[in-house]
Scaffold this motif. Sequence first.
Motif, PDB file in Angstrom:
ATOM      1  N   CYS A 215      37.197  34.750  37.576  1.00 35.83           N
ATOM      2  CA  CYS A 215      37.608  36.093  37.998  1.00 35.83           C
ATOM      3  C   CYS A 215      39.023  36.300  37.482  1.00 35.83           C
ATOM      4  CB  CYS A 215      37.518  36.281  39.509  1.00 35.83           C
ATOM      5  SG  CYS A 215      38.515  35.139  40.496  1.00 35.83           S
ATOM      6  N   ALA A 216      39.326  37.516  37.054  1.00 31.08           N
ATOM      7  CA  ALA A 216      40.611  37.788  36.418  1.00 31.08           C
ATOM      8  C   ALA A 216      41.232  39.044  37.013  1.00 31.08           C
ATOM      9  CB  ALA A 216      40.437  37.946  34.905  1.00 31.08           C
ATOM     10  N   TYR A 217      42.544  39.039  37.081  1.00 31.18           N
ATOM     11  CA  TYR A 217      43.292  40.152  37.647  1.00 31.18           C
ATOM     12  C   TYR A 217      44.500  40.430  36.761  1.00 31.18           C
ATOM     13  CZ  TYR A 217      40.718  38.467  41.753  1.00 31.18           C
ATOM     14  OH  TYR A 217      39.731  38.035  42.612  1.00 31.18           O
ATOM     15  N   GLU A 218      44.899  41.686  36.684  1.00 33.91           N
ATOM     16  CA  GLU A 218      46.173  41.975  36.038  1.00 33.91           C
ATOM     17  C   GLU A 218      47.270  41.292  36.839  1.00 33.91           C
ATOM     18  OE1 GLU A 218      47.260  45.890  34.993  1.00 33.91           O
ATOM     19  OE2 GLU A 218      45.375  46.355  33.964  1.00 33.91           O
ATOM     20  N   SER A 219      48.071  40.504  36.163  1.00 34.91           N
ATOM     21  CA  SER A 219      49.074  39.684  36.856  1.00 34.91           C
ATOM     22  C   SER A 219      50.022  40.524  37.694  1.00 34.91           C
ATOM     23  CB  SER A 219      49.858  38.857  35.835  1.00 34.91           C
ATOM     24  OG  SER A 219      48.995  38.006  35.102  1.00 34.91           O
TER      25      SER A 219
ATOM     26  N   MET B  62      47.438  34.524  30.893  1.00 38.16           N
ATOM     27  CA  MET B  62      47.238  34.707  29.462  1.00 38.16           C
ATOM     28  C   MET B  62      47.473  36.168  29.094  1.00 38.16           C
ATOM     29  SD  MET B  62      43.072  34.755  29.091  1.00 38.16           S
ATOM     30  CE  MET B  62      42.956  36.168  28.003  1.00 38.16           C
ATOM     31  N   GLU B  63      47.743  36.383  27.822  1.00 37.26           N
ATOM     32  CA  GLU B  63      47.866  37.738  27.293  1.00 37.26           C
ATOM     33  C   GLU B  63      46.610  38.077  26.506  1.00 37.26           C
ATOM     34  OE1 GLU B  63      51.450  38.165  25.045  1.00 37.26           O
ATOM     35  OE2 GLU B  63      52.628  38.683  26.834  1.00 37.26           O
ATOM     36  N   CYS B  64      46.182  39.317  26.629  1.00 39.70           N
ATOM     37  CA  CYS B  64      44.991  39.756  25.903  1.00 39.70           C
ATOM     38  C   CYS B  64      45.197  41.180  25.417  1.00 39.70           C
ATOM     39  CB  CYS B  64      43.747  39.655  26.774  1.00 39.70           C
ATOM     40  SG  CYS B  64      43.821  40.678  28.255  1.00 39.70           S
TER      41      CYS B  64
ATOM     42  N   THR C   9      45.844  37.101  35.084  1.00 43.46           N
ATOM     43  CA  THR C   9      45.743  35.803  35.747  1.00 43.46           C
ATOM     44  C   THR C   9      44.272  35.491  35.952  1.00 43.46           C
ATOM     45  OG1 THR C   9      47.867  36.094  36.878  1.00 43.46           O
ATOM     46  CG2 THR C   9      46.349  34.453  37.784  1.00 43.46           C
ATOM     47  N   VAL C  10      43.838  34.347  35.466  1.00 44.26           N
ATOM     48  CA  VAL C  10      42.421  33.968  35.489  1.00 44.26           C
ATOM     49  C   VAL C  10      42.216  32.791  36.438  1.00 44.26           C
ATOM     50  CG1 VAL C  10      40.454  33.193  34.122  1.00 44.26           C
ATOM     51  CG2 VAL C  10      42.165  34.731  33.103  1.00 44.26           C
TER      52      VAL C  10
ATOM     53  N   ALA D 251      38.015  38.989  26.198  1.00 44.57           N
ATOM     54  CA  ALA D 251      37.150  37.862  26.526  1.00 44.57           C
ATOM     55  C   ALA D 251      37.332  36.660  25.602  1.00 44.57           C
ATOM     56  CB  ALA D 251      35.687  38.307  26.502  1.00 44.57           C
ATOM     57  N   LYS D 252      37.568  36.891  24.320  1.00 47.71           N
ATOM     58  CA  LYS D 252      37.632  35.767  23.376  1.00 47.71           C
ATOM     59  C   LYS D 252      38.746  34.779  23.719  1.00 47.71           C
ATOM     60  CE  LYS D 252      37.759  34.524  18.487  1.00 47.71           C
ATOM     61  NZ  LYS D 252      38.754  33.442  18.714  1.00 47.71           N
ATOM     62  N   PRO D 253      40.004  35.217  23.913  1.00 49.91           N
ATOM     63  CA  PRO D 253      41.036  34.225  24.265  1.00 49.91           C
ATOM     64  C   PRO D 253      40.777  33.546  25.593  1.00 49.91           C
ATOM     65  CG  PRO D 253      41.891  36.472  24.453  1.00 49.91           C
ATOM     66  CD  PRO D 253      40.575  36.569  23.761  1.00 49.91           C
TER      67      PRO D 253
END
Length: 308
Positions: A112-116, A137-139, A156-157, A187-189
């Motif tokens: 699950c991922a959220y904008e930091s 990570m940056e995307c 933030t993942v 998704a790739k990074p």
Amino acid sequence: MQSIVLVITINLRETRVIQSNPEAEMWRLPAWAAHGTDAHEMIVPLPWGLGYGILRMLGIACVVAVYGDSESSVKQVIKSSSVSFLATCIIREIFLGVYLQVVLDLDETLVCAYESSSLPATVRTQAIEAGLHCFDMECISSEKDAQGRQRMNRVTVFERPGLHEFLQQTSEFADLILFTAGLEGYAKPLVDRIDAHNRFCHRLYRPSTVNTEYRDHVKDLSCLSTDFRKIVLVDNNPYSFLLQPLNGIPCLTFSARQPVDNQLMGVIFPLLKHLSLQKDVRPALYDTFHMPEWFQRNGIPDSVGQAR
């Protein structure tokens, strides 16, 4: 007797596999491998010593020869980047039998991922204290700035508990395929981080999904296989497998706000292990989830799934 397979990729949509042995006078293409042709069986007079240069002159783009029939040598070729995805499936079927194809969703299934900037500090702290592993990570964003340049987002993942053990153990008896409705720039990074050992043999992003009358970004498994006996899709969103309801495995949504979770190793993995032993996964999945009836209760006629 040694087995030999010559995989010839003519173009992105046409792959031919020719199987024989050193003592054969001709190479024989099995009927089940002749996808995309009208031939029930092809016999091609390719002599044993035919060189790569001659094949190139014939307009063949990629040739891979497999010598020997050991499982390790076959798996080595399967992992080769020069072999198309379709070809690897056929090679595996020749030598190792039909493997289960496990198609995995990404967001809220594996991570699950959220904008930091918008993630509450208390959620992050509590999740980490509960044992969740996370990384920043940056995307690439889908939005552009005032100058027309692509924006970068910092996210933030959180990894679902048991993620790496699940990928490692499942890859021992199944082909893992990543299929996300997320954009590749995001998704790739992310997948590069969680799949450092390259256990996914194929990755699909939002452009590979389809829009239907009932839902957008549906994951149509026919882009991966025309044989639905040995393919499953694990997704927290049941509408993702609307077109193949008998191949879907719904899972609980993963959230950092509910960090105690055993879905991957406690629920999904045992089911996949069981399905890998079945000739056809669909009867077992129907008995477990009754997804056609679930779709009917939610206003989607049974004919939508049956059309595929």
